[in-house]
Structure formats: structure tokens, C-alpha cells
Design an enzyme around this catalytic site. Sequence first.
Site, PDB file in Angstrom:
ATOM      1  N   GLY A 163      -7.826  -6.106  -0.769  1.00 18.60           N
ATOM      2  CA  GLY A 163      -8.221  -7.307  -0.041  1.00 18.60           C
ATOM      3  C   GLY A 163      -7.874  -8.602  -0.747  1.00 18.60           C
ATOM      4  O   GLY A 163      -8.230  -9.682  -0.282  1.00 18.60           O
ATOM      5  N   GLY A 188      -4.778  -9.760  -1.322  1.00 13.39           N
ATOM      6  CA  GLY A 188      -3.589 -10.417  -0.779  1.00 13.39           C
ATOM      7  C   GLY A 188      -2.260  -9.827  -1.221  1.00 13.39           C
ATOM      8  O   GLY A 188      -1.216 -10.466  -1.055  1.00 13.39           O
ATOM      9  N   LYS A 189      -2.249  -8.608  -1.744  1.00 11.85           N
ATOM     10  CA  LYS A 189      -0.992  -7.979  -2.173  1.00 11.85           C
ATOM     11  C   LYS A 189      -0.032  -7.811  -1.000  1.00 11.85           C
ATOM     12  O   LYS A 189       1.119  -8.236  -1.054  1.00 11.85           O
ATOM     13  CB  LYS A 189      -1.250  -6.590  -2.788  1.00 11.85           C
ATOM     14  CG  LYS A 189      -2.088  -6.603  -4.043  1.00 11.85           C
ATOM     15  CD  LYS A 189      -2.310  -5.195  -4.575  1.00 11.85           C
ATOM     16  CE  LYS A 189      -3.083  -4.290  -3.633  1.00 11.85           C
ATOM     17  NZ  LYS A 189      -4.465  -4.720  -3.374  1.00 11.85           N
ATOM     18  N   SER A 190      -0.524  -7.164   0.069  1.00 16.31           N
ATOM     19  CA  SER A 190       0.362  -6.886   1.202  1.00 16.31           C
ATOM     20  C   SER A 190       0.775  -8.177   1.913  1.00 16.31           C
ATOM     21  O   SER A 190       1.878  -8.265   2.447  1.00 16.31           O
ATOM     22  CB  SER A 190      -0.319  -5.941   2.196  1.00 16.31           C
ATOM     23  OG  SER A 190      -0.669  -4.745   1.540  1.00 16.31           O
ATOM     24  N   TYR A 191      -0.122  -9.154   1.910  1.00 12.01           N
ATOM     25  CA  TYR A 191       0.226 -10.439   2.523  1.00 12.01           C
ATOM     26  C   TYR A 191       1.449 -11.033   1.831  1.00 12.01           C
ATOM     27  O   TYR A 191       2.381 -11.482   2.485  1.00 12.01           O
ATOM     28  CB  TYR A 191      -0.954 -11.411   2.430  1.00 12.01           C
ATOM     29  CG  TYR A 191      -0.738 -12.704   3.184  1.00 12.01           C
ATOM     30  CD1 TYR A 191      -1.114 -12.836   4.519  1.00 12.01           C
ATOM     31  CD2 TYR A 191      -0.135 -13.793   2.558  1.00 12.01           C
ATOM     32  CE1 TYR A 191      -0.893 -14.016   5.218  1.00 12.01           C
ATOM     33  CE2 TYR A 191       0.091 -14.977   3.246  1.00 12.01           C
ATOM     34  CZ  TYR A 191      -0.293 -15.085   4.563  1.00 12.01           C
ATOM     35  OH  TYR A 191      -0.055 -16.248   5.261  1.00 12.01           O
ATOM     36  N   ASP A 200       4.054  -2.293  -3.602  1.00 13.24           N
ATOM     37  CA  ASP A 200       2.722  -2.767  -3.221  1.00 13.24           C
ATOM     38  C   ASP A 200       1.729  -1.753  -3.796  1.00 13.24           C
ATOM     39  O   ASP A 200       1.584  -0.660  -3.269  1.00 13.24           O
ATOM     40  CB  ASP A 200       2.655  -2.828  -1.681  1.00 13.24           C
ATOM     41  CG  ASP A 200       1.431  -3.556  -1.168  1.00 13.24           C
ATOM     42  OD1 ASP A 200       0.498  -3.805  -1.952  1.00 13.24           O
ATOM     43  OD2 ASP A 200       1.399  -3.866   0.042  1.00 13.24           O
ATOM     44  N   GLY A 253      -5.167  -0.655  -4.548  1.00 14.59           N
ATOM     45  CA  GLY A 253      -6.203  -1.549  -5.075  1.00 14.59           C
ATOM     46  C   GLY A 253      -6.572  -1.201  -6.504  1.00 14.59           C
ATOM     47  O   GLY A 253      -6.744  -0.036  -6.845  1.00 14.59           O
TER      48      GLY A 253
HETATM   49  P1  ADP Z   1      -4.405  -6.257  -0.059  1.00 12.21           P
HETATM   50  O1  ADP Z   1      -3.058  -5.801   0.378  1.00 12.21           O
HETATM   51  O2  ADP Z   1      -4.419  -6.743  -1.470  1.00 12.21           O
HETATM   52  O3  ADP Z   1      -5.462  -5.236   0.182  1.00 12.21           O
HETATM   53  P2  ADP Z   1      -4.138  -8.140   2.112  1.00 12.21           P
HETATM   54  O4  ADP Z   1      -2.788  -8.649   1.778  1.00 12.21           O
HETATM   55  O5  ADP Z   1      -4.223  -7.182   3.239  1.00 12.21           O
HETATM   56  O6  ADP Z   1      -4.841  -7.535   0.815  1.00 12.21           O
HETATM   57  O7  ADP Z   1      -5.055  -9.420   2.365  1.00 12.21           O
HETATM   58  C1  ADP Z   1      -6.390  -9.334   2.808  1.00 12.21           C
HETATM   59  C2  ADP Z   1      -6.640 -10.408   3.863  1.00 12.21           C
HETATM   60  O8  ADP Z   1      -6.484 -11.715   3.319  1.00 12.21           O
HETATM   61  C3  ADP Z   1      -5.692 -10.318   5.041  1.00 12.21           C
HETATM   62  O9  ADP Z   1      -6.404 -10.558   6.235  1.00 12.21           O
HETATM   63  C4  ADP Z   1      -4.697 -11.430   4.809  1.00 12.21           C
HETATM   64  O10 ADP Z   1      -4.194 -11.935   6.023  1.00 12.21           O
HETATM   65  C5  ADP Z   1      -5.511 -12.457   4.049  1.00 12.21           C
HETATM   66  N1  ADP Z   1      -4.655 -13.179   3.090  1.00 12.21           N
HETATM   67  C6  ADP Z   1      -4.211 -12.680   1.934  1.00 12.21           C
HETATM   68  N2  ADP Z   1      -3.443 -13.573   1.272  1.00 12.21           N
HETATM   69  C7  ADP Z   1      -3.394 -14.664   2.050  1.00 12.21           C
HETATM   70  C8  ADP Z   1      -2.748 -15.939   1.926  1.00 12.21           C
HETATM   71  N3  ADP Z   1      -1.990 -16.228   0.855  1.00 12.21           N
HETATM   72  N4  ADP Z   1      -2.924 -16.833   2.907  1.00 12.21           N
HETATM   73  C9  ADP Z   1      -3.669 -16.524   3.979  1.00 12.21           C
HETATM   74  N5  ADP Z   1      -4.306 -15.353   4.160  1.00 12.21           N
HETATM   75  C10 ADP Z   1      -4.177 -14.420   3.219  1.00 12.21           C
HETATM   76 MG    MG Z   2      -2.540  -3.918   1.152  1.00 15.42          MG
END
Ligand code: ADP
Ligand code: MG
Length: 369
Positions: free
Chosen positions: A111, A113-116, A258, A261
Site C-alpha cells: 500500500g 505505492g510500489k505498483s503505482y 515490483d 510488501g
Molecule cells: P503497493 O503496490 O505498494 O502495494 P499501490 O501502488 O497499489 O501500493 O498504492 C496504494 C494506493 O495508493 C493506490 O490506490 C494508489 O493509487 C495510491 N498511490 C500510490 N502512490 C501514489 C502517488 N504517487 N500518487 C497518487 N496516488 C498514489
Molecule cells: Mg502492488
Amino acid sequence: SEAESVRVAVRVRPFNQREKDHGAKLIIDMQGQLTTIKNPETPSEEPKKFSFDFSYWSHDGFTERADGVLEPTAGSKYASQPIVFKDLGQGVLDNAFEGYNCSLFAYGQTGSGKSYSMVGYGNNKGIVPMTCDKLFQAVNNNSDPNKRFEVSFSMLEIYNEQVRDLLSKDKPKGGLPVRQNPKMGFFYVQGLKRAPVGSYEDIEAQIDKGTANRTVASTNMNATSSRAHTVVTITFDQIIKDPTGQEKKKSSEMNLVDLAGSERAESTGATGDRLKEGANINKSLSALGNVISALADLSMGKKKVMVPYRDSVLTKLLQNALGGNSKTIMIAALSPADINYDETLSTLRYADRAKKIKNKAVINENPMD
Ligand code: ADP
Ligand code: MG
């Protein structure tokens, strides 16, 4: 070639709904390359300071366009997807054209923001699709008749120390075998599908296919979180004919990772099978941590350091990316919220150690046989 440090970026995301509902407090600050974190339990204490090659403030200062794209508001320091691509993805692309291997991996708790950053969501496309898009723009703009290109794509998942081919529906028991090339020493996944791709649309279709095949399990942290490591590999070959008609090939392998967690299993409230997964994920991630530490020691001049690449599937497959023939970037994803202080601090420390790794990338160029 000169040894070159792994470049490290950190990026902090906006509060999510849950954090907003709980009245979460912001504990991260960024000024230039400096990132600081405040311990919410000792607010009078000086914040801990870290310095990275890139610090991306994506916490606030943005507006959402009608098509969903997040854009910086005038004068804000919000780091949008195109800004992150320009710093990190463009470099990967330039290096690929020169014939270097490149790796980019995203680290952080579920959660964060890795995948984002890596893949993105909706119209906020991340580094992987933007890099692929620009790659084919450059390929399609080539007007040199003595140059041709071959691009292939693979996507795998490491789950419970087993490798699954995300481009294949088959699920062989025990996963695909990881073998070592006896001459060259590198590890590879036997039988992994490498799909030839001729356009950005081809790659996008493969990414969608691979994403749909991913193992998704829910934990308390995040209902759709992936508990697996995802590795996308793009192999980019340039076949160049010199004036004598002799052909040579420049090859680059781009690894885009990616990671699962980084949170410890106990903090997610996992039990039973999920707990076993947690332990195995920690095995791969702690092996990664040990490899990073050993490489950091080596680059500090320490002698007789054993780098324990063989301790996990992840570190076997990332051997070149870490301390080998690759230009490597790590992006550490940070939660802004006080409740995640411990995990975020451990991510910052992990990223800080990764800065010390030095790689020696070489141009991969060979005559065609
Ligand atoms: P992870 O892959 O690390 O588990 P995600 O990339 O899925 O986490 O991010 C979790 C949430 O936060 C998602 O809903 C994503 O859209 C939001 N988010 C993450 N990074 C950003 C960012 N840089 N700007 C806006 N929203 C973000
Ligand atoms: Mg992810």
C-alpha cells in the site's frame, strides 16, 4: 568500465482513505534530496535525516483531471508520473539503447505505492508502460536501414519461493525450475515464455495478460495486495550492419521488479497459510537485504565478503542487477502516515544501504554468428 552506485529514489504518496478516516498525521518531509521522518511518539526529538539521489514528493499539491490524471497545481512540488519517468525511466531507456542491462526495483510495505510507480493505475501510467511506449517510439522512428530491432517480453512471479510464468496458464507443480548457466554463472528460469513484441500495444496486451494471472491474496493490510514479487523482463536487441556487411548485436536486458510488501508477517495479522507465505516472502526479502548489506560492505573496501545470492530465488534472479553487469535504480515507496512509522523507517534504512552498492555495467555487444 567504472563502478557506479545504485541510484536510489524515494517517493511519498497521498494519504489513503483509511488514513484520512483515522486522522493520520504526516511524518515525512522532503526538501531537495533530503528526506526526513518524525517519530510520532517522540515529537520533540529531531527528525531522522536521509539523503537520496531523488526524493519525490507525491503527497499533496495535485489536482485530478477529468480523465483521472493527477497533475501538479501551479507552483507545487508534487512529483507526477511523467516527472518520475523523466528521471528514472528515460535513463533506463537511454542505457538500453547503448546496450547496457538495466534494473529498476520498487521496495516498500504493501500500500505504499510500489505498483503505482512501476505500473500505475488507469491513465496515471507508471514507469514500465511509459518506458515501453518510448522504446517503440524510438524504434519506429529509426530511419537507419542498417539497423533492426528485436524486442521480447517476459513476466514472472515469485510466490512462496516458487516461480510462475505469468504469460502462461500452466501452473506446473513446484513452479518453474531456476537453473544456473554452467559457463556464464548466471541464473535463469527454465521454460519461461519470452513473447516477441513489435509494438507498444503488444507489450500492453502482455502486461494485461500477466497482471490477470497474478496470485492475489488478501491480508488485513490491503484487500488486493500482491504477496508476490513480480519481475518483468524486456530484452532489447539491436542488430547493426557495419559498412563491410558484418552484423553485430547489441543486447540489453531491462528488469523491472515490483517487490512484495516488505512488512513483517506479524503486522498484517496473517495466520495459517498466509503466515507461511509471509515467512517465505520474508525469506526472499531478507535474502535481498543480506545481499545488499554484503555488497555495501564490499564497496566499502571490506575483504572476503560472501554475497549470499543463492539464499533465495529473488536474489538468484537479481544477481546481475545487484553487484553485477547492470545499471540499477531502486525506488522506495513511503507511506506518509504516523501509524506506519516503523515500517517506513525500516524502508528508509533499507534504501540507505542500497545506495552503497556499486555495479559495473558493460555494453553487451557481440558479432552475429
Ligand atoms: P503497493 O503496490 O505498494 O502495494 P499501490 O501502488 O497499489 O501500493 O498504492 C496504494 C494506493 O495508493 C493506490 O490506490 C494508489 O493509487 C495510491 N498511490 C500510490 N502512490 C501514489 C502517488 N504517487 N500518487 C497518487 N496516488 C498514489
Ligand atoms: Mg502492488
